[in-house]
Design a protein around this motif. Structure first.
Motif, PDB file in Angstrom:
ATOM      1  N   ARG A  63      18.837  -9.521 -50.734  1.00  0.00           N
ATOM      2  CA  ARG A  63      17.949 -10.249 -49.826  1.00  0.00           C
ATOM      3  C   ARG A  63      18.715 -10.723 -48.599  1.00  0.00           C
ATOM      4  NH1 ARG A  63      13.368  -8.399 -51.272  1.00  0.00           N
ATOM      5  NH2 ARG A  63      14.765  -6.827 -52.127  1.00  0.00           N
ATOM      6  N   ARG A  79      19.651 -13.561 -46.045  1.00  0.00           N
ATOM      7  CA  ARG A  79      19.686 -15.012 -45.942  1.00  0.00           C
ATOM      8  C   ARG A  79      19.693 -15.362 -44.456  1.00  0.00           C
ATOM      9  NH1 ARG A  79      24.708 -18.820 -47.261  1.00  0.00           N
ATOM     10  NH2 ARG A  79      23.721 -20.854 -47.010  1.00  0.00           N
ATOM     11  N   ARG A  80      18.551 -15.778 -43.947  1.00  0.00           N
ATOM     12  CA  ARG A  80      18.347 -15.868 -42.502  1.00  0.00           C
ATOM     13  C   ARG A  80      19.235 -16.896 -41.809  1.00  0.00           C
ATOM     14  NH1 ARG A  80      16.312 -11.025 -41.855  1.00  0.00           N
ATOM     15  NH2 ARG A  80      14.286 -10.711 -42.849  1.00  0.00           N
ATOM     16  N   SER A 129      22.359 -17.700 -42.723  1.00  0.00           N
ATOM     17  CA  SER A 129      23.768 -17.536 -43.046  1.00  0.00           C
ATOM     18  C   SER A 129      24.648 -17.500 -41.798  1.00  0.00           C
ATOM     19  CB  SER A 129      23.964 -16.266 -43.866  1.00  0.00           C
ATOM     20  OG  SER A 129      25.297 -16.139 -44.287  1.00  0.00           O
TER      21      SER A 129
END
Length: 287
Positions: A221, A223-224, A226
């Motif tokens: 996925r 992780r916007r 990060s």
């Protein structure tokens, strides 16, 4: 014998360098190399045939997944390296990647990536100042242009699916413990030479990644936050670069919704043409 599969679409400008670099120090019979020229309108197939020992297959329509599947059908050897046509992987590097997947429990391996931002615009350099430190690339298979699989690793899936993000697909087939980044091997990934080229590339890749994640829950996925939490906050001096990164990412997310972007080829053509001071052109395309 190490098998190398190269899918090539209109790569005449860079393919010769890729093959010469790969085979420069190879022993006779050490490498089995197949180049699948798919939908080419240039001399890609002729360039591949000019290199002794390289097997060439041609497909009438462009498409990397179909080319990878055709390459797999033409060879049988393992370890197997899937190499992008514009990535210059040295003979020793190919050997090291192949050796990595013979270790117990290791099914897939990739080199570390080295981003070339020489002479790029400020916005492009700002974006890659963050991208180059992003934790998503740690122990990942994507974004390097070269992935090695053992026979057991290749048996993990059937045919390559019809997706844009083939390297992200491969990354999702293996656990963290089954993958290895080989630090002594580096591939140079040339970044886009213009901001507009970067935006086009980001839009296409973002759309492809989103489509793959929606269809396959094994894919890691995104992780916007990060880029901010893991990259900028620990390094406040990168805040201006973070602004570039966030702005370009937002623009790419918007463009990814457009059919023309989702359905386009999405390749950064700016890195295929030699820069004024470069005799051989660039050595990669950024993810």
């Amino acid at each position: 014998m190490v098998t190398v599969v190269v899918a090539a679409h209109d790569e005449a400008a860079v393919l010769g360098r890729t093959l010469r670099t790969l085979l420069a120090d190879a022993e006779p019979g050490e490498f089995e190399v197949v180049v699948v020229a798919n939908g080419c309108t240039d001399g890609t197939a002729a360039v591949a045939r000019s290199v002794p020992g390289v097997l060439v297959r041609e497909l009438p329509e462009p498409g990397k997944p179909a080319a990878l599947n055709a390459g797999d059908a033409a060879v049988r050897g393992f370890p197997r390296i899937y190499l992008d046509a514009d990535i210059a992987l040295e003979t020793a590097g190919a050997r090291a990647l192949a050796a990595a997947v013979t270790a117990p429990g290791i099914l897939a391996a990739a080199p570390r990536r080295r981003l070339d931002t020489t002479g790029r615009p400020l916005l492009v350099r700002g974006y890659y100042a963050i991208n180059g430190r992003h934790p998503a690339y740690r122990n990942a298979l994507f974004g390097r242009g070269a992935i090695a699989l053992s026979a057991a690793g290749r048996a993990r899936f059937g045919a390559f699916p019809d997706v844009v993000a083939d390297d992200l697909f491969l990354d999702g087939q293996f656990t963290e413990a089954e993958k290895r980044e080989v630090p002594e091997v580096a591939t140079v990934v040339a970044t886009p030479r213009r901001t507009a080229d970067l935006l086009r590339r980001l839009g296409r890749v973002r759309a492809g990644n989103a489509s793959l994640r929606a269809a396959d829950d094994r894919v890691r996925r995104a992780r916007r936050t990060s880029w901010l939490v893991d990259v900028v906050l620990p390094r406040p001096w990168l805040l201006p670069a973070g602004v570039c990164y966030a702005g370009l990412t937002l623009l790419a997310a918007t463009s990814a919704r457009r059919p023309a972007v989702r359905d386009g080829w999405g390749r950064d053509e700016s890195t295929r043409a030699p820069a004024p001071a470069e005799a051989d052109g660039a050595t990669g395309a950024a993810p």
